[in-house]
Motif scaffolding. Structure first.
Motif, PDB file in Angstrom:
ATOM      1  N   THR A  28     -46.320 -29.862 -27.024  1.00 21.43           N
ATOM      2  CA  THR A  28     -45.804 -29.916 -28.387  1.00 21.43           C
ATOM      3  C   THR A  28     -45.460 -31.353 -28.783  1.00 21.43           C
ATOM      4  OG1 THR A  28     -44.819 -27.761 -27.924  1.00 21.43           O
ATOM      5  CG2 THR A  28     -44.107 -28.833 -29.926  1.00 21.43           C
ATOM      6  N   ARG A  32     -44.836 -33.589 -20.466  1.00 21.51           N
ATOM      7  CA  ARG A  32     -43.484 -33.346 -20.002  1.00 21.51           C
ATOM      8  C   ARG A  32     -43.519 -32.541 -18.707  1.00 21.51           C
ATOM      9  NH1 ARG A  32     -39.252 -31.676 -24.666  1.00 21.51           N
ATOM     10  NH2 ARG A  32     -40.213 -33.416 -25.751  1.00 21.51           N
ATOM     11  N   SER A  68     -36.407 -35.239 -23.682  1.00 24.33           N
ATOM     12  CA  SER A  68     -35.614 -34.642 -24.751  1.00 24.33           C
ATOM     13  C   SER A  68     -34.622 -33.583 -24.271  1.00 24.33           C
ATOM     14  CB  SER A  68     -36.586 -34.077 -25.781  1.00 24.33           C
ATOM     15  OG  SER A  68     -35.887 -33.647 -26.894  1.00 24.33           O
ATOM     16  N   HIS A  69     -34.863 -32.312 -24.646  1.00 26.97           N
ATOM     17  CA  HIS A  69     -33.883 -31.259 -24.345  1.00 26.97           C
ATOM     18  C   HIS A  69     -34.037 -30.705 -22.928  1.00 26.97           C
ATOM     19  CE1 HIS A  69     -37.412 -28.815 -25.442  1.00 26.97           C
ATOM     20  NE2 HIS A  69     -36.889 -27.927 -24.628  1.00 26.97           N
ATOM     21  N   LYS A  78     -43.603 -39.632 -24.978  1.00 23.17           N
ATOM     22  CA  LYS A  78     -44.002 -39.381 -26.367  1.00 23.17           C
ATOM     23  C   LYS A  78     -44.631 -40.662 -26.895  1.00 23.17           C
ATOM     24  CE  LYS A  78     -40.164 -36.207 -27.551  1.00 23.17           C
ATOM     25  NZ  LYS A  78     -38.981 -35.978 -28.405  1.00 23.17           N
ATOM     26  N   ARG A 291     -32.852 -34.215 -32.556  1.00 25.45           N
ATOM     27  CA  ARG A 291     -32.459 -32.936 -33.150  1.00 25.45           C
ATOM     28  C   ARG A 291     -30.965 -32.914 -33.408  1.00 25.45           C
ATOM     29  NH1 ARG A 291     -34.348 -28.125 -29.463  1.00 25.45           N
ATOM     30  NH2 ARG A 291     -36.240 -28.989 -28.527  1.00 25.45           N
ATOM     31  N   VAL A 369     -43.109 -31.029 -34.613  1.00 22.04           N
ATOM     32  CA  VAL A 369     -42.899 -31.828 -35.821  1.00 22.04           C
ATOM     33  C   VAL A 369     -44.190 -32.444 -36.340  1.00 22.04           C
ATOM     34  CG1 VAL A 369     -40.476 -32.347 -35.581  1.00 22.04           C
ATOM     35  CG2 VAL A 369     -42.125 -33.751 -34.407  1.00 22.04           C
ATOM     36  N   GLU A 386     -37.247 -27.751 -38.370  1.00 24.91           N
ATOM     37  CA  GLU A 386     -37.367 -26.618 -37.470  1.00 24.91           C
ATOM     38  C   GLU A 386     -35.956 -26.071 -37.301  1.00 24.91           C
ATOM     39  OE1 GLU A 386     -40.903 -27.252 -34.477  1.00 24.91           O
ATOM     40  OE2 GLU A 386     -39.471 -28.873 -34.242  1.00 24.91           O
ATOM     41  N   ASN A 388     -34.482 -25.442 -34.769  1.00 25.54           N
ATOM     42  CA  ASN A 388     -33.806 -26.120 -33.650  1.00 25.54           C
ATOM     43  C   ASN A 388     -33.187 -27.467 -34.041  1.00 25.54           C
ATOM     44  OD1 ASN A 388     -35.932 -28.013 -33.639  1.00 25.54           O
ATOM     45  ND2 ASN A 388     -37.018 -26.997 -31.974  1.00 25.54           N
ATOM     46  N   ARG A 518     -44.606 -16.978 -28.189  1.00 18.67           N
ATOM     47  CA  ARG A 518     -45.509 -18.143 -28.117  1.00 18.67           C
ATOM     48  C   ARG A 518     -45.228 -18.911 -26.831  1.00 18.67           C
ATOM     49  NH1 ARG A 518     -42.569 -22.574 -29.316  1.00 18.67           N
ATOM     50  NH2 ARG A 518     -44.392 -23.930 -29.398  1.00 18.67           N
ATOM     51  N   SER A 520     -44.312 -22.039 -24.764  1.00 21.58           N
ATOM     52  CA  SER A 520     -43.660 -23.319 -25.069  1.00 21.58           C
ATOM     53  C   SER A 520     -44.616 -24.455 -24.751  1.00 21.58           C
ATOM     54  CB  SER A 520     -42.394 -23.449 -24.222  1.00 21.58           C
ATOM     55  OG  SER A 520     -41.984 -24.804 -24.192  1.00 21.58           O
ATOM     56  N   GLY A 521     -44.516 -25.527 -25.518  1.00 22.85           N
ATOM     57  CA  GLY A 521     -45.311 -26.726 -25.235  1.00 22.85           C
ATOM     58  C   GLY A 521     -44.476 -27.801 -24.569  1.00 22.85           C
ATOM     59  N   THR A 522     -43.245 -27.439 -24.159  1.00 25.07           N
ATOM     60  CA  THR A 522     -42.404 -28.436 -23.494  1.00 25.07           C
ATOM     61  C   THR A 522     -41.802 -27.907 -22.194  1.00 25.07           C
ATOM     62  OG1 THR A 522     -40.451 -27.713 -24.712  1.00 25.07           O
ATOM     63  CG2 THR A 522     -41.689 -29.539 -25.668  1.00 25.07           C
ATOM     64  N   ARG A 527     -41.763 -18.249 -25.044  1.00 22.54           N
ATOM     65  CA  ARG A 527     -40.576 -18.052 -25.876  1.00 22.54           C
ATOM     66  C   ARG A 527     -40.704 -16.742 -26.669  1.00 22.54           C
ATOM     67  NH1 ARG A 527     -37.850 -22.708 -25.266  1.00 22.54           N
ATOM     68  NH2 ARG A 527     -38.954 -24.694 -25.388  1.00 22.54           N
TER      69      ARG A 527
HETATM   70  C1  G16 Z   1     -40.174 -30.879 -29.196  1.00 21.96           C
HETATM   71  C2  G16 Z   1     -40.894 -30.974 -30.515  1.00 21.96           C
HETATM   72  C3  G16 Z   1     -40.326 -29.970 -31.480  1.00 21.96           C
HETATM   73  C4  G16 Z   1     -40.372 -28.576 -30.877  1.00 21.96           C
HETATM   74  C5  G16 Z   1     -39.689 -28.569 -29.508  1.00 21.96           C
HETATM   75  C6  G16 Z   1     -39.839 -27.261 -28.783  1.00 21.96           C
HETATM   76  O1  G16 Z   1     -38.832 -31.201 -29.412  1.00 21.96           O
HETATM   77  O2  G16 Z   1     -40.759 -32.279 -31.024  1.00 21.96           O
HETATM   78  O3  G16 Z   1     -41.084 -30.026 -32.653  1.00 21.96           O
HETATM   79  O4  G16 Z   1     -39.734 -27.657 -31.690  1.00 21.96           O
HETATM   80  O5  G16 Z   1     -40.274 -29.574 -28.691  1.00 21.96           O
HETATM   81  O6  G16 Z   1     -41.195 -27.003 -28.562  1.00 21.96           O
HETATM   82  P1  G16 Z   1     -41.692 -25.808 -27.684  1.00 21.96           P
HETATM   83  O7  G16 Z   1     -41.114 -24.571 -28.293  1.00 21.96           O
HETATM   84  O8  G16 Z   1     -43.188 -25.862 -27.774  1.00 21.96           O
HETATM   85  O9  G16 Z   1     -41.161 -25.995 -26.283  1.00 21.96           O
HETATM   86  P2  G16 Z   1     -38.020 -32.087 -28.398  1.00 21.96           P
HETATM   87  O10 G16 Z   1     -36.741 -32.333 -29.101  1.00 21.96           O
HETATM   88  O11 G16 Z   1     -37.868 -31.275 -27.138  1.00 21.96           O
HETATM   89  O12 G16 Z   1     -38.866 -33.287 -28.181  1.00 21.96           O
END
Ligand code: G16
Length: 554
Positions: A28, A32, A68-69, A78, A291, A369, A386, A388, A518, A520-522, A527
């Motif tokens: 996403t 990561r 990030s989170h 990134k 965020r 984003v 978003e 979040n 869906r 997750s891309g992180t 999720r």
């Molecule tokens: C990143 C993206 C956000 C996305 C979040 C969660 O945030 O920048 O747009 O909402 O990941 O993504 P996913 O649901 O695919 O895990 P951050 O703040 O983690 O970089």
């Protein structure tokens, strides 16, 4: 690509063998994962960033080492494109390919093919590229940053500049400013925030000698870089009383029981907050401060919080911008400017209803984003968020230059004190305050705070804009999350076959029920999101959908 260049790439890539049996994928927001597995990826993204710069006339590109989170043992990378936005999605497949190239020879051959296709000239005596590197406070950040430096340096003639510990949005802002020929240091960033905040404060309507009453804001810094940077910023702000907790300096662990992701998903108070804070206005940043969510503690008897998430911040911003647009006289460009908002499938249904009741154009994008930003850029003023807490406001170049010339025209006509002039000036100040490169918790806090002061609202009053439908989010660990494939807006699952039918049958059991899944891309999870007319129903719907995910995906 000449022989010297090839030799340089082969030599440096020997230092970074790829980890065995891990498939790396540009998610996403970049790559990561477990920090121990990422050196080769970061090194290779270093090379990619130079190619990106050379492709775009040697414009500066940014690389941010952050997860990030995610938990503290993870890290990631990134890429900030020269515009300050995310890396162009067209380059993501190449990023995936080079991250997974199994040998230095394969890596070099992929690079060679790519530079030929993109007509990028690299090698001795070719144009130089500049890459700015930033990192968050994770312990693994420094060594990963060195890997990025080696990647950048392996393309001859390119330079990596270590800007140090930053929030992700600071780096994006600095890259954007640098490429626009503006002042682009961290001090310039702080100076820009404090001066545009001051400008908006000065434009708050106050009757007679009324002094603005300022109540304290408690900030949860997620034990990360955001808490530290907002502390630095605090000294240059007046009209804002900030108490910052969870700066990471007092032994707390990054994102553990703290931060925007935790507060938004769990809807409970973060560590360091308690019954003494009942009713106070509180804000929570995530690990790299892109965020922001707000919350307050409604009662001493529970650890639950009343959450004001990205949707509610979006509504507040939209209301304020709309109020300013309404104050413009009836000239074509001003009144007919297009204000639009962008949300994702995670947006609470009640927030979308509210935005539509305001007469706003609401469009939807996929999570990430990069997808929302693209859609928001289609409006004169596009606001995206978003749920979040990741979001910002974009002003089109043409609308912004119209605003600036209108401001001058009114001043020249001696109408500097008019309501119209004030509205135009507020919009110009918002465009300076808000980070138009990417969502930024620091600029977001300042904008929320000044709007609340402008409206004379408490956090409770703001929360009354609409009442969220009860919702629940769950993470489900499965052997292979990529087995879930969704439609483009992520509201329906196309794979595994049959799962969407089963989800639909569950949804039907609940009044106002809505749910989707869906990957997750992180994080390595699927999720689940569910909403319904009561919290019990939302929880129960989310749990049944999570059970379906487990049974279909093992
Ligand atoms: C990143 C993206 C956000 C996305 C979040 C969660 O945030 O920048 O747009 O909402 O990941 O993504 P996913 O649901 O695919 O895990 P951050 O703040 O983690 O970089």
């Amino acid at each position: 690509m000449d022989e010297i260049q090839i030799a340089s790439l082969l030599k440096s890539s020997e230092l970074f063998p790829i980890p065995q049996s891990v498939k790396l994928s540009y998610g996403t927001a970049g790559f990561r994962g477990d920090a121990k597995l990422l050196e080769s990826t970061v090194y290779r993204v270093g090379i990619l960033s130079v190619l990106r710069s050379l492709k775009l006339g040697s414009a500066t590109v940014g690389l941010m080492i952050t997860a990030s989170h995610n938990k503290v043992s993870d890290n990631g990378i990134k890429v900030s494109d020269p515009s300050g936005g995310m890396l162009s999605q067209e380059w993501e497949p190449f990023a995936d390919q080079i991250a997974n190239a199994s040998s230095p020879q394969e890596l070099v051959s992929l690079i060679r093919e790519f530079v030929e296709k993109e007509e990028i000239m690299i090698g001795e005596k070719k144009k130089s590229a500049e890459v700015w590197l930033g990192r968050d406070t994770r312990p693994s950040g420094e060594s990963l940053l060195r890997a990025a430096e080696i990647g950048v340096g392996s393309v001859l003639g390119s330079v990596a500049i270590d800007i140090g510990v930053l929030t992700t949005p600071q780096l994006h802002w600095m890259v954007r400013a640098k490429n626009k020929g503006l002042k682009a240091t961290e001090n310039d960033y702080f100076e820009n925030l404090s001066s545009s905040f001051r400008c908006l404060i000065d434009l708050i309507p106050v009757s007679g000698n009324d002094k603005l009453e300022i109540s304290k804001l408690l900030v949860d810094g997620a034990n990360g870089v955001g808490g530290q940077k907002i502390e630095e910023l605090r000294g240059s702000l007046s009209n804002l009383d900030l108490e910052i907790r969870n700066t990471g300096r007092d032994g707390g662990v990054l994102n553990e029981g703290v931060g925007a992701d935790f507060v938004q998903k769990e809807k409970v108070l973060p560590l360091g907050f308690g019954s003494q804070d009942v009713g106070m206005r509180c804000a929570s940043l995530d690990g790299d401060a892109d965020r922001l969510v707000y919350f307050y503690i409604p009662s001493e008897s529970s650890d639950k919080v009343e959450l004001l998430d990205g949707d509610k911040i979006l509504s507040l911003f939209a209301l304020f911008i709309k109020e300013q647009l309404n104050a413009l006289d009836d000239d074509k460009e001003g009144k007919q400017s297009r204000l639009g908002v962008v949300q994702t499938a995670y947006a609470n249904g009640a927030s979308t209803d509210h935005l539509r009741q305001l007469g706003l154009d609401v469009v939807f994008a996929k999570t990430g984003v990069k997808h929302l930003h693209e859609k928001a850029a289609e409006f004169d003023i596009g606001i995206y968020f978003e749920a979040n807490g990741h979001g910002t406001i974009l002003f089109s170049e043409s609308f912004l230059s119209w605003l600036v010339s209108k401001q001058k025209e009114l001043t020249d006509k001696g109408q500097g004190g008019s309501e119209e002039h004030k509205a135009v000036s507020r919009l110009v100040a918002v465009s300076n305050l808000i980070n138009q490169a990417v969502g930024d918790a620091l600029s977001g806090v300042l904008l929320v705070e000044v709007i609340l002061q402008h409206m004379g609202w408490s956090v409770q009053k703001w929360n009354e804009l609409y009442k969220d439908l009860p919702s629940r989010q769950i993470k489900v660990e499965v052997p292979d999350r990529t087995a879930v494939v969704t439609t483009s807006e992520e509201t329906e699952a196309l794979r595994p076959l049959g799962i969407q039918g089963a989800i639909n049958s569950e949804i039907k059991k609940y009044p106002r029920g809505r749910a989707f899944i869906r990957p997750s891309g992180t994080e390595d999870v699927v999720r689940v999101y569910a909403e319904a007319s009561t919290q019990e129903a939302a929880d129960s719907l989310a749990n049944s959908v999570a059970q379906l995910v487990k049974s279909f995906l093992g």
